[in-house]
Design a protein around this motif. Structure first.
Motif, mmCIF file in Angstrom:
data_model
loop_
_atom_site.group_PDB
_atom_site.id
_atom_site.type_symbol
_atom_site.label_atom_id
_atom_site.label_comp_id
_atom_site.label_asym_id
_atom_site.label_seq_id
_atom_site.Cartn_x
_atom_site.Cartn_y
_atom_site.Cartn_z
ATOM 1 N N GLY A 25 33.569 52.154 30.363
ATOM 2 C CA GLY A 25 32.319 51.461 30.634
ATOM 3 C C GLY A 25 32.559 50.077 31.209
ATOM 4 N N GLU A 26 33.484 49.329 30.601
ATOM 5 C CA GLU A 26 33.796 47.993 31.094
ATOM 6 C C GLU A 26 34.416 48.057 32.495
ATOM 7 O OE1 GLU A 26 36.431 44.015 29.936
ATOM 8 O OE2 GLU A 26 36.622 45.838 28.723
ATOM 9 N N PHE A 27 35.328 48.987 32.684
ATOM 10 C CA PHE A 27 36.038 49.132 33.952
ATOM 11 C C PHE A 27 35.097 49.543 35.089
ATOM 12 C CE2 PHE A 27 38.929 52.231 36.401
ATOM 13 C CZ PHE A 27 39.312 51.265 37.312
ATOM 14 N N LEU A 28 34.357 50.614 34.876
ATOM 15 C CA LEU A 28 33.557 51.181 35.959
ATOM 16 C C LEU A 28 32.269 50.411 36.238
ATOM 17 C CD1 LEU A 28 34.053 54.964 35.138
ATOM 18 C CD2 LEU A 28 35.219 53.595 36.889
ATOM 19 N N MET A 29 31.816 49.575 35.292
ATOM 20 C CA MET A 29 30.627 48.755 35.544
ATOM 21 C C MET A 29 30.974 47.477 36.317
ATOM 22 S SD MET A 29 27.803 50.148 34.826
ATOM 23 C CE MET A 29 26.723 48.704 34.899
ATOM 24 N N ASP A 30 32.251 47.261 36.584
ATOM 25 C CA ASP A 30 32.668 46.125 37.408
ATOM 26 C C ASP A 30 32.139 46.346 38.827
ATOM 27 O OD1 ASP A 30 34.015 44.251 39.010
ATOM 28 O OD2 ASP A 30 35.839 44.356 37.808
ATOM 29 N N GLU A 31 31.409 45.370 39.349
ATOM 30 C CA GLU A 31 30.802 45.524 40.669
ATOM 31 C C GLU A 31 31.810 45.582 41.794
ATOM 32 O OE1 GLU A 31 28.290 42.212 41.504
ATOM 33 O OE2 GLU A 31 29.840 40.711 41.111
ATOM 34 N N ARG A 32 33.060 45.232 41.514
ATOM 35 C CA ARG A 32 34.098 45.333 42.536
ATOM 36 C C ARG A 32 34.880 46.635 42.432
ATOM 37 N NH1 ARG A 32 33.104 40.131 41.834
ATOM 38 N NH2 ARG A 32 33.092 38.788 43.703
ATOM 39 N N MET A 95 44.658 41.348 30.039
ATOM 40 C CA MET A 95 44.230 42.544 30.750
ATOM 41 C C MET A 95 42.859 42.275 31.378
ATOM 42 S SD MET A 95 46.668 44.713 30.312
ATOM 43 C CE MET A 95 48.194 44.052 29.578
ATOM 44 N N ARG A 96 42.628 42.839 32.527
ATOM 45 C CA ARG A 96 41.304 42.678 33.152
ATOM 46 C C ARG A 96 40.243 43.410 32.347
ATOM 47 N NH1 ARG A 96 36.940 42.283 34.035
ATOM 48 N NH2 ARG A 96 35.778 41.870 35.954
#
Length: 340
Positions: A25-32, A95-96
């Motif tokens: 969720g955190e990874f894929l909701m990143d607008e980039r 970590m990002r």
């Protein structure tokens, strides 16, 4: 006082589907990462992906999970500790996505009195979804929580001779006692539109026109932020460093998501074609977009890729480890840090 923050991609806290869901969720909701309007990104991620993919991804993580935890986290920690031994500057790790997060990494350095941070995204090639998102978030956190701190980010290092030497030597050492007919360089894929968006000239990136040199091989300021060019150049640099026959080396892109066109050729199709169409029996794969071995190298390539190659008629499949905490790579990083 100066300090260093190494930043890698990240990992779920565990292989529990709930932890994997939180991470995705955190990874894929990143607008980039998924660069569409928020409402559409939310529908795709929260309405579809997070209702179907976490269990599948959790099963994949279980295949590669180490006793000490996530391979990517463990390897990143080993790298940080080795680098710290070669410099007097404090070196923190973040970590990002997931933990330890970027804020905690900056806080750790702040608590040690650091006012100037050398930010090192652990990605050899620049991409919106990797280097850029780290740099942007770090600056947002600096402004909000550490306004007196200065951050200097390390640009893509795909073309640095010392990095190419470390990468090439690690590949050579691993393949020294292996038998192979062809080497495939597999890079993480990105949507083609990311390449166009990163074109600072707004005119260089274009479809290939027969009879003209491909834009990735035509000199341009755009290459400073062109992921595809930097991947192709990495392959070329390693070929030259090792004195390989370029006809026995290929480049492909893995891990596509969705229906939009991504960089091609695709790794999974290339692996099968090498066996079925080209008659390659012994294949070696290098994954230079990753500094640390992770799900994409240990499961997608070393397990799934191997299965696909053998099913297609191949006989031997070798996955070259990432440079991880390779001593020469540690020396390269320490050298950059000590020049900061």
């Amino acid at each position: 006082m100066k300090g260093v923050l190494l930043v890698n991609l990240g990992s779920p806290k565990s292989t529990d589907p709930k932890d994997v869901k939180n991470y995705l969720g955190e990874f894929l909701m990143d607008e980039r990462v998924i660069d569409v309007p928020y409402w559409l990104r939310s529908f795709i991620v929260k309405g579809i992906i997070l209702n179907t993919r976490p269990k599948q991804s959790a099963a994949a993580y279980k295949k590669i999970w180490w006793k000490d935890g996530s391979p990517l986290i463990v390897l990143s920690e080993r790298l940080q500790k080795k680098v710290q031994q070669k410099t007097e500057l404090p070196v923190a790790l973040a970590m990002r996505y997931g933990n330890p997060n970027l804020k905690s990494g900056l806080q750790e350095l702040h608590d040690k009195g650091v006012t100037e941070v050398m930010l090192v995204p652990l990605y050899p090639q620049f991409a919106m979804a990797t280097t850029e998102t780290i740099v942007v978030l770090a600056e947002e956190l600096r402004k909000e929580f550490f306004p007196k701190m200065k951050i200097t980010d390390v640009p893509a290092f795909y073309n640095k001779p010392e990095y190419i030497s470390a990468l090439s030597n690690s590949i050579k050492d691993y393949l020294a006692d292996k038998d192979y007919d062809h080497v495939l360089f597999s890079y993480h894929g990105v949507p083609e539109r990311h390449i166009r968006k990163s074109d600072i000239t707004k005119s260089h990136c274009k479809p290939h026109i027969p009879g003209e040199a491909p834009c990735c091989s035509s000199p341009s300021k755009a290459h400073e932020f062109c992921y595809k060019h930097q991947c192709l150049q990495t392959t070329k640099n390693v070929i030259e460093a090792l004195g390989w026959d370029k006809n026995k080396v290929s480049t492909s892109f893995q891990s596509r998501l969705g229906v939009d066109p991504w960089l091609q050729p695709y790794t999974d199709r290339t692996i099968v074609n090498k066996a079925e169409k080209d008659g390659i029996k012994k294949l070696a794969i290098v994954t230079p977009a990753f500094v640390s071995d992770c799900l994409e190298t240990l499961e997608e390539i070393a397990m799934e890729g191997k299965h696909e190659f053998l099913e297609a008629g191949g006989e031997e499949f070798h996955t070259v480890p990432c440079i991880n905490d390779n001593n020469e790579w540690v020396d390269v990083l320490a050298g950059w840090i000590n020049e900061f």
